[in-house]
Design a protein around this motif. Structure first.
Motif, mmCIF file in Angstrom:
data_model
loop_
_atom_site.group_PDB
_atom_site.id
_atom_site.type_symbol
_atom_site.label_atom_id
_atom_site.label_comp_id
_atom_site.label_asym_id
_atom_site.label_seq_id
_atom_site.Cartn_x
_atom_site.Cartn_y
_atom_site.Cartn_z
ATOM 1 N N PRO A 276 8.949 -37.725 -21.170
ATOM 2 C CA PRO A 276 8.740 -36.373 -21.323
ATOM 3 C C PRO A 276 9.571 -36.044 -22.822
ATOM 4 C CG PRO A 276 9.432 -36.750 -19.157
ATOM 5 C CD PRO A 276 9.211 -38.044 -20.025
ATOM 6 N N PHE A 277 10.276 -36.779 -23.337
ATOM 7 C CA PHE A 277 11.270 -36.238 -24.543
ATOM 8 C C PHE A 277 10.478 -36.941 -25.576
ATOM 9 C CE2 PHE A 277 14.122 -36.684 -21.000
ATOM 10 C CZ PHE A 277 14.529 -35.279 -20.795
ATOM 11 N N ASP A 278 9.567 -37.741 -25.499
ATOM 12 C CA ASP A 278 8.902 -38.477 -27.027
ATOM 13 C C ASP A 278 8.042 -37.405 -27.622
ATOM 14 O OD1 ASP A 278 7.573 -40.159 -28.343
ATOM 15 O OD2 ASP A 278 6.668 -41.454 -26.950
ATOM 16 N N PRO A 279 8.082 -37.329 -29.088
ATOM 17 C CA PRO A 279 7.141 -36.296 -29.807
ATOM 18 C C PRO A 279 6.048 -37.147 -29.655
ATOM 19 C CG PRO A 279 9.432 -36.997 -30.875
ATOM 20 C CD PRO A 279 9.263 -37.913 -29.592
ATOM 21 N N LEU A 280 5.674 -38.283 -29.398
ATOM 22 C CA LEU A 280 4.289 -39.072 -29.614
ATOM 23 C C LEU A 280 4.001 -39.612 -27.845
ATOM 24 C CD1 LEU A 280 4.748 -41.583 -32.474
ATOM 25 C CD2 LEU A 280 4.332 -38.892 -32.360
ATOM 26 N N ASN A 281 4.274 -38.610 -27.201
ATOM 27 C CA ASN A 281 3.673 -39.099 -25.736
ATOM 28 C C ASN A 281 2.254 -38.590 -25.780
ATOM 29 O OD1 ASN A 281 3.707 -36.416 -24.956
ATOM 30 N ND2 ASN A 281 5.625 -36.170 -24.066
ATOM 31 N N ILE A 282 1.524 -39.095 -24.699
ATOM 32 C CA ILE A 282 0.176 -38.746 -24.543
ATOM 33 C C ILE A 282 -0.199 -37.201 -24.846
ATOM 34 C CG2 ILE A 282 -1.890 -39.114 -23.302
ATOM 35 C CD1 ILE A 282 -0.701 -41.538 -24.007
ATOM 36 N N GLU A 283 0.559 -36.391 -23.855
ATOM 37 C CA GLU A 283 0.080 -35.101 -23.925
ATOM 38 C C GLU A 283 0.196 -34.424 -25.284
ATOM 39 O OE1 GLU A 283 2.292 -36.525 -21.922
ATOM 40 O OE2 GLU A 283 1.299 -36.157 -19.813
ATOM 41 N N ARG A 284 1.452 -34.874 -26.059
ATOM 42 C CA ARG A 284 1.578 -34.223 -27.484
ATOM 43 C C ARG A 284 0.626 -34.664 -28.344
ATOM 44 N NH1 ARG A 284 7.911 -34.365 -25.867
ATOM 45 N NH2 ARG A 284 8.085 -32.241 -25.366
ATOM 46 N N LEU A 285 0.246 -36.000 -28.151
ATOM 47 C CA LEU A 285 -0.642 -36.355 -29.404
ATOM 48 C C LEU A 285 -1.949 -35.934 -29.100
ATOM 49 C CD1 LEU A 285 0.261 -40.331 -29.491
ATOM 50 C CD2 LEU A 285 0.464 -38.579 -31.162
ATOM 51 N N VAL A 286 -2.328 -35.866 -27.763
ATOM 52 C CA VAL A 286 -3.880 -35.390 -27.709
ATOM 53 C C VAL A 286 -3.862 -33.913 -27.997
ATOM 54 C CG1 VAL A 286 -5.139 -34.715 -25.805
ATOM 55 C CG2 VAL A 286 -4.481 -36.927 -25.749
ATOM 56 N N ALA A 287 -2.807 -33.008 -27.414
ATOM 57 C CA ALA A 287 -2.650 -31.672 -28.089
ATOM 58 C C ALA A 287 -2.795 -31.519 -29.700
ATOM 59 C CB ALA A 287 -1.457 -31.019 -27.408
ATOM 60 N N SER A 288 -2.263 -32.415 -30.207
ATOM 61 C CA SER A 288 -2.133 -32.451 -31.813
ATOM 62 C C SER A 288 -3.686 -32.740 -32.519
ATOM 63 C CB SER A 288 -1.016 -33.383 -32.337
ATOM 64 O OG SER A 288 -1.472 -34.616 -32.265
ATOM 65 N N GLY A 289 -4.359 -33.506 -31.596
ATOM 66 C CA GLY A 289 -5.690 -34.028 -32.146
ATOM 67 C C GLY A 289 -5.449 -35.448 -33.165
ATOM 68 N N LYS A 290 -4.294 -35.781 -33.270
ATOM 69 C CA LYS A 290 -3.829 -36.979 -34.037
ATOM 70 C C LYS A 290 -4.419 -38.234 -33.411
ATOM 71 C CE LYS A 290 0.241 -35.175 -36.411
ATOM 72 N NZ LYS A 290 -0.227 -35.377 -37.671
ATOM 73 N N ARG A 291 -4.738 -39.209 -34.433
ATOM 74 C CA ARG A 291 -5.298 -40.349 -34.068
ATOM 75 C C ARG A 291 -4.382 -41.604 -34.540
ATOM 76 N NH1 ARG A 291 -10.209 -37.782 -33.492
ATOM 77 N NH2 ARG A 291 -11.962 -38.906 -32.333
#
Length: 227
Positions: free
Chosen positions: A44-59
């Motif tokens: 939950p604290f990871d800036p690059l966890n799945i939820e945050r990466l997906v929300a950002s649209g980053k590959r």
């Protein structure tokens, strides 16, 4: 290949399930000692966890450049975990299919590894489509796509998909009852619903319908709104 290409001590390959949870497929290097703690406590604290990466649209993302994806207080907590794990930076890939994330690759840098540079990011950007294509042809992902089409096109539930797949593999009602630990009456109820949803009248026609599902064609049809 990833460890050698990116000169990293550890890599983590993972699938992303329908609930966008991380399902670890393989961990190489010393990072495997810390993966359980990550999944249990630190995700939950990871800036690059799945939820945050997906929300950002980053590959492609890195801790050093994309730490802002998490609140500052979360990242400060996560920084301690990275330090305890001897990780100085992380390069994360997200792989997509039909506008859905299905897998990821984490490249974990230790203090003894070269840092992530602009050249590293250039190589990562070039390799991302190649890795995405190859993971997209993995048997696990092709099965996931098949099940996704069964849900989208025929409206089958997860349990009905399980039953349908067992029928396609030649299982009897008793085999299905034993495998899924359900009663024969429940199996018959599932069968009637599957027959109705897939517009077939018997097991033979159902097996033929399942065998005829063209993953690529149906995915394209759904994308273009033709169903």
């Amino acid at each position: 290949m990833a460890m050698r290409t990116f000169q990293a001590s550890s890599t983590v390959v993972y699938w992303i399930d329908d609930r966008r949870h991380m399902v670890v497929a393989d961990v190489v290097g010393p990072g495997m000692r810390y993966i359980d703690r990550y999944i249990r406590d630190m995700k939950p604290f990871d800036p690059l966890n799945i939820e945050r990466l997906v929300a950002s649209g980053k590959r492609i993302a890195t801790i050093s450049q994309d730490r802002h994806l998490a609140p500052a207080c979360d990242f400060e907590h996560y920084r301690g975990y990275l330090r305890d794990s001897d990780v100085t930076d992380v390069l994360d890939f997200v792989f997509w299919c039909d506008d859905e994330p299905f897998a990821g690759l984490g490249i974990l840098k230790s203090p003894d590894d070269p840092s992530i540079s602009e050249e590293t990011l250039r190589i990562a950007t070039s390799l991302q489509p190649y890795l995405e294509f190859n993971l997209g042809n993995h048997p696990r992902h092709r099965l996931w796509r098949r099940h996704r089409q069964m849900r989208l096109i025929y409206g089958l539930t997860d349990r009905e998909i399980e039953v349908a797949e067992l029928i396609g593999n030649g299982s009897t009602n008793q085999d299905i009852a034993d495998a899924l630990e359900i009663g024969l009456g429940t199996v018959k109820t599932h069968l009637l619903r599957i027959f109705r949803k897939m517009d077939v009248s018997n097991r033979t026609r159902l097996s033929a319908r399942l065998a005829g599902i063209d993953i690529d064609a149906t995915a394209s049809t759904v994308r273009h709104g033709m169903l």
